[in-house]
Scaffold this motif. Sequence first.
Motif, PDB file in Angstrom:
ATOM      1  N   VAL A 104       0.850  -1.194   0.000  1.00 10.22           N
ATOM      2  CA  VAL A 104       0.000   0.000   0.000  1.00 10.22           C
ATOM      3  C   VAL A 104       0.883   1.241   0.000  1.00 10.22           C
ATOM      4  O   VAL A 104       1.970   1.247   0.567  1.00 10.22           O
ATOM      5  CB  VAL A 104      -0.976   0.056   1.200  1.00 10.22           C
ATOM      6  CG1 VAL A 104      -1.971  -1.082   1.158  1.00 10.22           C
ATOM      7  CG2 VAL A 104      -0.263   0.106   2.511  1.00 10.22           C
ATOM      8  N   GLU A 105       0.375   2.267  -0.641  1.00 12.61           N
ATOM      9  CA  GLU A 105       1.067   3.550  -0.659  1.00 12.61           C
ATOM     10  C   GLU A 105       0.750   4.310   0.628  1.00 12.61           C
ATOM     11  O   GLU A 105      -0.276   4.074   1.271  1.00 12.61           O
ATOM     12  CB  GLU A 105       0.634   4.370  -1.872  1.00 12.61           C
ATOM     13  CG  GLU A 105       0.999   3.738  -3.199  1.00 12.61           C
ATOM     14  CD  GLU A 105       2.498   3.615  -3.400  1.00 12.61           C
ATOM     15  OE1 GLU A 105       3.237   4.528  -2.965  1.00 12.61           O
ATOM     16  OE2 GLU A 105       2.926   2.616  -3.998  1.00 12.61           O
ATOM     17  N   ARG A 106       1.602   5.236   0.967  1.00 15.54           N
ATOM     18  CA  ARG A 106       1.430   6.004   2.197  1.00 15.54           C
ATOM     19  C   ARG A 106       0.082   6.736   2.240  1.00 15.54           C
ATOM     20  O   ARG A 106      -0.570   6.765   3.278  1.00 15.54           O
ATOM     21  CB  ARG A 106       2.590   6.997   2.347  1.00 15.54           C
ATOM     22  CG  ARG A 106       2.512   7.806   3.625  1.00 15.54           C
ATOM     23  CD  ARG A 106       3.616   8.858   3.693  1.00 15.54           C
ATOM     24  NE  ARG A 106       3.294   9.867   4.660  1.00 15.54           N
ATOM     25  CZ  ARG A 106       3.674   9.833   5.933  1.00 15.54           C
ATOM     26  NH1 ARG A 106       4.394   8.833   6.386  1.00 15.54           N
ATOM     27  NH2 ARG A 106       3.325  10.801   6.769  1.00 15.54           N
ATOM     28  N   ASP A 107      -0.354   7.313   1.116  1.00 19.16           N
ATOM     29  CA  ASP A 107      -1.636   8.023   1.105  1.00 19.16           C
ATOM     30  C   ASP A 107      -2.794   7.075   1.408  1.00 19.16           C
ATOM     31  O   ASP A 107      -3.722   7.441   2.134  1.00 19.16           O
ATOM     32  CB  ASP A 107      -1.866   8.715  -0.238  1.00 19.16           C
ATOM     33  CG  ASP A 107      -0.972   9.918  -0.445  1.00 19.16           C
ATOM     34  OD1 ASP A 107      -0.333  10.390   0.529  1.00 19.16           O
ATOM     35  OD2 ASP A 107      -0.895  10.398  -1.591  1.00 19.16           O
ATOM     36  N   ARG A 108      -2.753   5.888   0.859  1.00 18.59           N
ATOM     37  CA  ARG A 108      -3.818   4.907   1.144  1.00 18.59           C
ATOM     38  C   ARG A 108      -3.743   4.467   2.598  1.00 18.59           C
ATOM     39  O   ARG A 108      -4.777   4.292   3.253  1.00 18.59           O
ATOM     40  CB  ARG A 108      -3.706   3.705   0.196  1.00 18.59           C
ATOM     41  CG  ARG A 108      -4.762   2.650   0.449  1.00 18.59           C
ATOM     42  CD  ARG A 108      -6.174   3.186   0.229  1.00 18.59           C
ATOM     43  NE  ARG A 108      -7.170   2.174   0.548  1.00 18.59           N
ATOM     44  CZ  ARG A 108      -8.178   2.353   1.401  1.00 18.59           C
ATOM     45  NH1 ARG A 108      -8.348   3.511   2.011  1.00 18.59           N
ATOM     46  NH2 ARG A 108      -9.024   1.382   1.642  1.00 18.59           N
ATOM     47  N   LEU A 109      -2.542   4.278   3.109  1.00 21.88           N
ATOM     48  CA  LEU A 109      -2.371   3.927   4.514  1.00 21.88           C
ATOM     49  C   LEU A 109      -3.001   4.994   5.402  1.00 21.88           C
ATOM     50  O   LEU A 109      -3.681   4.675   6.381  1.00 21.88           O
ATOM     51  CB  LEU A 109      -0.894   3.754   4.858  1.00 21.88           C
ATOM     52  CG  LEU A 109      -0.584   3.523   6.329  1.00 21.88           C
ATOM     53  CD1 LEU A 109      -1.176   2.209   6.820  1.00 21.88           C
ATOM     54  CD2 LEU A 109       0.927   3.558   6.547  1.00 21.88           C
TER      55      LEU A 109
END
Length: 136
Positions: A104-109
């Motif tokens: 997962v990307e940081r924004d999704r996290l």
Amino acid sequence: MATIDDVREIALTLPGVTERVGGHTGEPSWRLPSGQIAWIRGPSKVDLRQLADLGLEWPDGPVLGVRVGSVEEKAALLAAEPDGLFSIPHFDGYPGLLVRLDAVERDRLAEILADAWLVRAPVLVAKKWLAERGLD
């Protein structure tokens, strides 16, 4: 790709969240007074055996457990994001799922953690937080 440091940084910006280290796991978790919102989750021997019985394996890399609003929400998220989210038999019937941080990307996290926080946050605090972001 997200990291445990990303989890820590994001979680601790959410109102009222504190970090604790698990007594029996030694892994960090993030919580509100009303309960845990996220925790680093490794597999138990039972998890590994149950996954093997299903023809599955525990993924490489760090895994984060998070609360979700309901088992229905969990099912929808798992169907929508099978590469980054998963569950195990231990979580059957429980409103929580597992996040492969390396998928997962940081924004999704940040979205996942905010949603987990909203499940446990006091109603007025959550409303104010959402309003400040134009999400009310």
